[in-house]
Every structure is written in structure tokens, then in C-alpha cells.
Design an enzyme around this catalytic site. Sequence first.
Site, PDB file in Angstrom:
ATOM      1  N   ASP A 117       0.832  -1.209   0.000  1.00  0.00           N
ATOM      2  CA  ASP A 117       0.000   0.000   0.000  1.00  0.00           C
ATOM      3  C   ASP A 117       0.869   1.262   0.000  1.00  0.00           C
ATOM      4  O   ASP A 117       2.082   1.205   0.274  1.00  0.00           O
ATOM      5  CB  ASP A 117      -0.897  -0.040   1.256  1.00  0.00           C
ATOM      6  CG  ASP A 117      -2.218   0.675   1.065  1.00  0.00           C
ATOM      7  OD1 ASP A 117      -2.334   1.493   0.141  1.00  0.00           O
ATOM      8  OD2 ASP A 117      -3.147   0.419   1.861  1.00  0.00           O
TER       9      ASP A 117
ATOM     10  N   ASP B  12     -10.663   1.461  -3.621  1.00  0.00           N
ATOM     11  CA  ASP B  12     -11.210   1.032  -2.332  1.00  0.00           C
ATOM     12  C   ASP B  12     -12.718   0.907  -2.406  1.00  0.00           C
ATOM     13  O   ASP B  12     -13.364   0.566  -1.418  1.00  0.00           O
ATOM     14  CB  ASP B  12     -10.848   2.048  -1.242  1.00  0.00           C
ATOM     15  CG  ASP B  12      -9.480   1.752  -0.646  1.00  0.00           C
ATOM     16  OD1 ASP B  12      -8.910   0.703  -0.981  1.00  0.00           O
ATOM     17  OD2 ASP B  12      -8.992   2.583   0.144  1.00  0.00           O
TER      18      ASP B  12
HETATM   19  C1  DGJ Z   1      -5.957   1.579   1.872  1.00  0.00           C
HETATM   20  C2  DGJ Z   1      -6.255   0.375   1.032  1.00  0.00           C
HETATM   21  O1  DGJ Z   1      -6.651   0.750  -0.247  1.00  0.00           O
HETATM   22  C3  DGJ Z   1      -7.279  -0.486   1.741  1.00  0.00           C
HETATM   23  O2  DGJ Z   1      -7.655  -1.539   0.929  1.00  0.00           O
HETATM   24  C4  DGJ Z   1      -6.670  -0.945   3.027  1.00  0.00           C
HETATM   25  O3  DGJ Z   1      -5.586  -1.794   2.772  1.00  0.00           O
HETATM   26  C5  DGJ Z   1      -6.255   0.251   3.862  1.00  0.00           C
HETATM   27  N1  DGJ Z   1      -5.409   1.143   3.119  1.00  0.00           N
HETATM   28  C6  DGJ Z   1      -5.532  -0.187   5.095  1.00  0.00           C
HETATM   29  O4  DGJ Z   1      -5.034   0.867   5.800  1.00  0.00           O
END
Ligand code: DGJ
Length: 735
Positions: A464, A532
Site C-alpha cells: 500500500d 477502495d
Molecule cells: C488503503 C487500502 O486501499 C485499503 O484496501 C486498506 O488496505 C487500507 N489502506 C488499510 O489501511
Amino acid sequence: MTSRADTVVALRASGVAFVLEITDPIPRILHWGTDLGELTESTASALALTAGPAQLNNSPDIPRAFSVLPTEYEGWSGTAAIAGNAGGRGTTPRPRLVRHDVTVPAHGAGGSITLEFEDAVSGIRTELRYRLDAHGVLAVDSSLVREAALSPRIGSTAYSLDGVLALMPLPERATEILDFTGKWCRERSPQRTPFGFGTHLRAAYRGKPGHDSPFLVATGTAGFGFGHGEIWAVHLAWSGDQRYLAERLTEGAGAFSSVLGAGEGLHSGEIILHDGDRYDAPTALFVWADNGLDGVTDRLHRRLRARPTHPRRPRPLVLNTWEAVYFDHDLERLTALIEKASEVGVERIVLDDGWFRGRREADAGLGDWYVDGDVWPQGLGPLADVVRSHGMQFGLWVEPEMINLDSDLARAHPDWVLGPAEGLGPESRNQHVLDIARPDAYAYLLERIDGLVAEHSIDYLKWDHNRDLLEAVARGDDGDRPSVHRQTLALYRLLDELRLRHPGLEIETCSGGGGRIDLGILDRTDRVWASDCNDPVERVQIERWTRTVVPPELIGSHLGAARSHTTARNTDLSFRLVTALTAHAGIEQDLTAVDEAELAVIAHWASLYREFRGLLHTGRVVNGDLADDATALTGIVAQDGSAALYTWSRFVTSSAGQSGRIRIPGLDPASAYDVVVREDLGRASRHQGDDPAWVTAAVAGPVRLSGSVLTQAGVPLPTLNPQQAMLIDVRRANA
Ligand code: DGJ
């Protein structure tokens, strides 16, 4: 006399040709687009003869040219391919060709042209490389080396590079521009503009392409669509700052009309070349197609799928814990979730954020890549054992380039945080950025991540990167230096090294969802987290545009909860399942809160995914060109045309009551097909009385239809209620 055949060189592949003339002092581009056939003496002469434009009024006395590295010297007043200065001097580059090398391996299989230039004005030696692959994608690379000896008047004064752009000329019929913008949970949102005079500049200065990444800048003939129109497009394979431009001057671009280009977005002073220093520009990929955007996509997907590193094993069904448990990590709770996941057929578990030291919320712990002893008193071993006892793979979330000030790492090494010595700027998602270009910070990360992967035999990392980079300067005794370029290269080195040490390891690129999706990072990762947003209304649209560059097997798509966690919209299970099916599928919903009836449907969906993934992960992506943008028709067609799976989706109602005859793209008009409307995941609810008669029949069993009717005449489709989707399974008769 030298014949034109000696000086005009062509690369040809898959219906595309790129033709250059090796002229002194600098070669010019004669053609990029449709294949003109074998480069005969007469074609070469005709192209060269017609390469000069008119000499216009109030213009340089020699007609303006457009070369491979356009400069003011040739009358080019547009954005320069190379810009910079040596202490305010050497600003008018005059690259002169000193070497060229052409390699054409076999008839029509692409090839490469390397051009080397010396510039006595700027003291820069430039190597420019064009490589046309077998799929018709033209990769343009350049490397610049500062050589004091080339420019005695400037001597060893360092050269500050402001920008390098790969530029390609476009004909006058490229009259429209399509590119992308977006935000968190709405990535790759398309925008179209007429190609007017001036510079259409898309700059991304977030330390990554960003949620609003231009992604693919496509110029094309009027009204081009997924299945029609001639298109010239560019994508920059780079995960740092970037610039894309489409530029049109009234005097044109030599014999062409306008220009398309891309290059790294450099901050002032970011690249200073001392004598002997070298800068490698990121690869710009230029794609031409005369069969619409799907044609551009097809070339890019073929290129990616031909890579030796492209994932070839069946893409395992994933369960990611994020929306199921967030930070509530607890062995018992996660064991229950894993058991349910196993029951429905999940093949890979990914433990998301919250497992490492101090990480009880999104405000602490980033940087401390040790398992949290309070939450995991026996480490992650027991959890990994549960996962493996069910025959599943184990994946882990990390965010290595980030740091919370509330972490042991920041307390021990405050100087490792990227930012000005005068004080750090504001936090974003409570976090700052780690200066991973520092050898000590890099070594720490490598040791930690390598150690975790080895200790737990981790199969998969979700990597991430949640915040934008702002004031991304590395601190030094003599002042701060812009560092996005170095940070990006350090990231690439880190990923490359981890993959070298752990050959089976897969890595997913995530950046607050889909904020870092580009073909630079995809050379080092195996999956993108597109967004997301698991809300299918948004997701269908985000993914269909993500697919213009990235093939479905590399796009993660997850089943979320009925009430979306990111939009609060409620959707039916069937719509969510259909949407998550046609990519690299997964689940984020808390399966322990789902009743048995729903679990059975999810289990059936998992088996459908296993049935179709061979097709979905190798097939050709197609899209319907629909007048009604409240609907979408997306499909994946087997390369041999023997089977296809389409998704017919509706987002909101429309004023039109009927779909009309919709053309089903990608099939062979000369074949017959058996068509089934698959309602195994639930029946999409209808905004009508009865279905068109053929659909009623196709719900009950296969209906044989000719390819010409499907692809050319078109067929009426049901008018679905909003937030519904239907799967259409098509197989060639007697295949
Ligand atoms: C952002 C990501 O896009 C989510 O899927 C998740 O992993 C969160 N971060 C976790 O902090």
C-alpha cells in the site's frame, strides 16, 4: 547517390508501422500509424518527398520540421523534447546524430532503432531508443549523459535537467482527446475534450500517478469509441511524477498537425547532471489502433501477457480481511472468518492493515514492521497455520514507504522522514513518507520485509501507499533536494530485490485503492487494487476503464457488504457478485455475518469463477459502444473466438424504455453461437414486463444465434432495474 531505401527505416508489426528518415543533423519521423506495407524504394521516396510542410508567411525561411528531438533550431516552437540549462546557459539544444543502429529481426516482427546524439550546446549525449514489439506497441526510451568535453564553452558546469519528453507526431484527423481523472473511490474517470490549439497538459505531481492519474492519453478521430475510430495513445510506464501532453500549434508539427507526448515530471533541480552523470527517462508506450480503444487495449494486453513474468497459474480466489474486520485483529475472530472463507472456496487469505506493532488505529505504527506482541502473542504463525491447514495461500499487507511519527522507527530515526529540514509539512492520513532512497532506511526495509516473507513463507504482499508526496525533499547538510525520482527508483529496487529473493512471491500494488497503477510498477507487481470502492455501481465503471491498460487477471475485484462501506449505497448480492467475477476475484465482506443461504450463493459464485477464470484471464477485452451511459456492456472473448462472457449492467434508469438492438462486440460474424443468460447468481430484477423473447429462451437454455446478428444487427437486451447486472455466456456452436 544514396537511395532513400538506405536512409528511410521502418519498423513494422501487427498492422503498425513506424518510419524514420535518418537525416542530418537529426532524423525525422515520417510516419506512425497503419502499416504501409513493405518499405519499397518508392514508398520510402514518397514518404520522404512528402515530409516537408509549406513554408508559411511570417515563419522561418526553411519550412519547419518535426524531428525525433524537436528544437527551436528546426523551427519548433512547441514544448521541447529536452529542456534544461547549465547555470543559465546551454538552453538551446542542437542534438546532432552521431550513430544509428537499426535492428529488424524478422519480417513484420517489429524491431528497434537506436539513435545517438551529441549536443555541443548543452554538452549532453542522448541515446534515443524506439522498440516496436510484436503487438504493435512502440516503446520509447531515452538516456542522457552529461559530457563536459562536448561543450567546451560550458565546460564542467552541471546541467540541470528540466524535462525530457518522448514526442510523436499526429495527423490532422486526430481531433479528440480522451484521458482520465478521478479521486479516492472514483479512479480512472474518463474525460473527453476536442483537440484544440494549445497545450493539453496533464501533470501528476503527487509522487505517484495518483487517483486522478491521466493513465492513458488517447487522441483519435471524431467520435472514436471502444470499437471504432483511429487512435494514437500514450502511457508512461512510471510510478513517480509525470507529464502527458497533447499539443497543437497553428503551424502544425512539420508535415503533421499535432503532437502527443509523455515524460517524467521533474521538480526544479531534481536532476542535476555533473560530468559523466546519466539520466534514464521512463519508458513511454505509444499505441496506435484503427479499431477503437479496444484495439489499443488489445495491443497493451498482448504485450503484458507475453512477459515471462506474467502470472500464468490460475489466479486464486482471495479473501482480504480489510472491510471484514478492519483493525480488530483477533486470532479467534479471524479463524472463524478463514473457516467460512474455506467453505465458500477461497484460495488465498490476505491479512490487511493492523497486524504490526502499535497499529491499533490508522494513526500509529507505520514503520515498525514487527508483529504486534499484544495482539498476536504467539506471532502470526498460528494464523498462517490455520490458513495453510485449509490449503490456502497466506498474504500480508504492508505500507513500506510510509511512517507514522508515532512509531519506534520515527523516534529512533527522525531524520529518515522525507521532508524539509525547516520542519515537516502536514500529515496526511496521520502519516509521513520514509526517505527510502537513503541506504540505511532502504536496508532496514529490505531486512524487515524479507525477514517477514521468509519467516512466514508469505505468498503475497499487498503493498500500500496511502498518501501523496508533498515537499518530498531529502534533507542534506547543504540543503534539501527534491527526491521523488530517487524515491521511485528506490521503490523499484526494493521490489526487484524482494522478487529476486522470493521468486514465488506475488505483490499487489495498492495506493489508497487505485492511486498507483501504471506499467512501471506492473513490471514488478502482479495485481492492482483498482479502488477502495467495492460498490458495484462505481466498480463496473472504474474497472472497465482500468482495463484499457491492465488485463483483468491483474485487477483485483472484491465482493463487499450489501451496504457499501465507501458509498453507503445498498446493492443486491447478485450485482456485487457479477461485478467481482470478471477480474481477479476476491471477497472483503465479513462472511461470519452472512447467512447460510447467501454463503451458498457465494460458494456457487466461487465455482463459477473457477469455471470461467481460464477465459477471463486470457481473453480479449471488449466493450459495447452504447448511446445510453446508464448502461454498460463489457465482455471478455476467448482469443480463438470460441467463447465469451458478457456483463450487461445498468446503473440508473433512463428515459429510453428499450435498449434497442445492441451489438455484441468481439464475436466472429461468420460463426454461430449458443447464448445462455446465466442467472445462477440470482436474477437481475427488471424494469419492464417480459424479457425480449430470445432472452426468455436464453434464460432457460442455449439459444443459437448467428455471429452476424449478434455483432452486426445487434440484439435487444432486457431493461434492467438500476443497480443490476446480467451475465451472458456465449459459446461457438460445435466449437
Ligand atoms: C488503503 C487500502 O486501499 C485499503 O484496501 C486498506 O488496505 C487500507 N489502506 C488499510 O489501511
